[in-house]
Each structure stands twice: as C-alpha cells, then as structure tokens.
Design an enzyme around this catalytic site. Sequence first.
Site, PDB file in Angstrom:
ATOM      1  N   ALA A  63      -7.728  47.298  -9.892  1.00  0.00           N
ATOM      2  CA  ALA A  63      -9.055  47.595  -9.358  1.00  0.00           C
ATOM      3  C   ALA A  63      -9.252  49.102  -9.427  1.00  0.00           C
ATOM      4  O   ALA A  63      -8.278  49.862  -9.453  1.00  0.00           O
ATOM      5  CB  ALA A  63      -9.145  47.116  -7.915  1.00  0.00           C
ATOM      6  N   GLY A 108      -4.757  44.330  -9.811  1.00  0.00           N
ATOM      7  CA  GLY A 108      -5.762  43.331 -10.208  1.00  0.00           C
ATOM      8  C   GLY A 108      -5.668  42.950 -11.679  1.00  0.00           C
ATOM      9  O   GLY A 108      -6.124  41.879 -12.067  1.00  0.00           O
ATOM     10  N   GLU A 111      -3.075  40.329 -11.782  1.00  0.00           N
ATOM     11  CA  GLU A 111      -3.678  39.142 -11.158  1.00  0.00           C
ATOM     12  C   GLU A 111      -4.648  38.460 -12.124  1.00  0.00           C
ATOM     13  O   GLU A 111      -4.711  37.225 -12.181  1.00  0.00           O
ATOM     14  CB  GLU A 111      -4.376  39.556  -9.856  1.00  0.00           C
ATOM     15  CG  GLU A 111      -3.346  39.975  -8.810  1.00  0.00           C
ATOM     16  CD  GLU A 111      -3.965  40.605  -7.569  1.00  0.00           C
ATOM     17  OE1 GLU A 111      -3.556  40.246  -6.463  1.00  0.00           O
ATOM     18  OE2 GLU A 111      -4.857  41.460  -7.704  1.00  0.00           O
ATOM     19  N   GLU A 131       0.179  47.998  -5.551  1.00  0.00           N
ATOM     20  CA  GLU A 131      -0.725  48.219  -4.409  1.00  0.00           C
ATOM     21  C   GLU A 131      -0.017  48.849  -3.215  1.00  0.00           C
ATOM     22  O   GLU A 131      -0.608  49.591  -2.450  1.00  0.00           O
ATOM     23  CB  GLU A 131      -1.367  46.882  -3.974  1.00  0.00           C
ATOM     24  CG  GLU A 131      -2.378  46.309  -4.961  1.00  0.00           C
ATOM     25  CD  GLU A 131      -1.767  45.379  -5.992  1.00  0.00           C
ATOM     26  OE1 GLU A 131      -0.536  45.431  -6.223  1.00  0.00           O
ATOM     27  OE2 GLU A 131      -2.536  44.588  -6.578  1.00  0.00           O
TER      28      GLU A 131
END
Length: 257
Positions: A63, A108, A111, A131
Amino acid sequence: MEDLIFEKAEIALLTINRPKALNALNPPLLNNLAGLLLSIRHDHAVRVLIVTGAGDRAFVAGADIAAMSEMTSVEGLEFSNLCHRVMAAFEDLPIPVIAAVNGFALGGGLELAMACDLVIASDKARFGQPEINLALIPGAGGTQRLPHRIGQVRARELIMTGDMIDAKTALEWGLINKLVGAEQLLPEARNLAAKLAAKSGVALRQAKAALRASFTMEEDAGLRFEQSAFGLAFASADRIEGTKAFVEKRDPKWQHR
Ligand code: DAK
C-alpha cells in the site's frame, strides 16, 4: 486510468502502473482496480487474467505508505474497506488469475499475489510482509492467507520479522508455483494461461469455487460444497462433451457452459 494498463483479450494482461512508486497501491488506483475487476467479471470474452507490475523493479511494493501517512482515522477506515473490496474482487473472479511477479511483492503486494490462483515469479522477485516495520500488521488478508499457504512457522517468521525472502526461497516454501528468468516471466505466464484457457471454463469455475471453500469453510461444509460444485460441473454441456470425447478418442470441443 494511467495507473492501470489493461490489455483485453481471451488471455488478458493487467499491469499495475506506478513504477516510480514501485507500483504502490493508493486509493485512486484501488478505486480504478475495483471498477476494472467488476467489468472483467462480467466480460465472458476474458478467460484468464494475468497481473503484473510495470517496470523491472516491482510487482507491487505494498500500500502507498506516503498516502497512508496523511490519512485521518476515517479515511483509514475507508481505505481499509477499499483494500478488502479489491482483494475480494480478485479472489472472487470466476476465471483463473495468474500473478506474474517481476520484483518486490511486499505487504499489500504479497497479499494481492496471494489473492490470485497461481503465482509465477522471476528471479528478481522478493516477497515479504514488512508492515511490522511501520508499526502495522498485514491488513488485506496476509495474517490469514500466508499461514494457509506456507504454514504457521514460516508465516510467523515473515510477519513478525518483516524480513524479505527471494524467489528461490519462495519456491521452496510453496509460496509460488514457478520460478523463471526475468525475460521468461510473461511468456511463461502466457503459456500457463493458454493451458488454462484450453480447459472447460465451467469446470475451472467450479474447481476454483471449491478450492476457495477449502479456505473459507470447515472441512465438513467444504466437502458438501464440493459435492454441489461437482454436481454443477456434471450438469454442464462440457461434461457431456468431455466424457464423450474421451470415449470416442478425440479432442473435446468446449462450449464453456
Ligand atoms: N509506498 C509508497 N512509496 C513507495 C513504497 C510504498 N509502499 N515503496 C517504495 N516507494 C517509493 C519510494 O518512496 C521511492 O520514491 P522516491 O523517493 O523515489 O520518490 C521509490 O518508490 C523507490 O523506492 P526506494 O528508493 O525506497 O527503493 P529501494 O531500492 O531503496 O528500496 C524497497 C526498495 C521496496 C525495499 C523500499 O522501497 C521499501 O521498503 N518500500 C516499502 C515496502 C513496504 O513497507 N511495503 C509495505 C507497505 S504497508 C490495509 C490493507 C493492506 C495494507 C494496508 C492497509 N487495510 C485493509 C487498511 C497494506 C499495507 C502495506 O502494504
């Protein structure tokens, strides 16, 4: 939609296109992605989707941290909803989705790769859930999908240390299906996609739905789901053609229904 390049075809190619930010996912890009996935979902001309990142450095480096650093709590909540919607839209596409990982697949980005059905990576790929280094935890499925894919021991290591692994390790750990040289990444992804596009679309759809049930359901419910999915595949015109073609010693001609 400059941040996405979509080449529509039976084997479609979607390129996440923010190479200067290592293809990090910001809200406008995710909104565009949500709209595009909805249109792909309803487009029967697309049989397999390949997803990759622009440039030679990253698939998706996660992200967008700069965007997240500016968000209020309310905007963070909206961002969370958006991320989840996009990951679910990928996972729920009825067609096979192949991630072609050409570089960093972090946070992300990993993911996103795990929301795809199959993952091919180049030798430049790096995987991780960093993260923790931002005082965050994976927020788009990583804490659930990573242990499901590579087991608790290795998932805990990646999520708690934030360390990255290379593509060779990812292959050994069962995180990816295939490792190839950078030049071969898209050709290999297309080869695999062509193999899938040659199957009955209706059977692939049911196989995908039943495989997803193994992640979302308890075993007993999952086995029941498999029976229903099998029944649906069995009721298709393609099943009649597939079994008949075998008996008649010829190649099947799928109608995909
Ligand atoms: N966001 C924004 N910009 C990024 C970025 C990212 N994730 N990753 C890289 N960039 C930008 C860098 O800032 C730099 O920009 P300029 O300075 O050139 O303007 C450019 O891309 C090139 O990066 P570097 O200069 O850092 O390149 P290096 O080779 O030195 O390092 C790196 C590459 C990938 C190791 C490094 O860039 C890095 O550590 N990037 C951050 C990776 C990361 O921590 N990813 C996880 C992000 S957190 C949620 C759901 C999901 C998520 C959040 C919420 N909800 C449901 C709420 C997901 C969270 C994450 O993914």
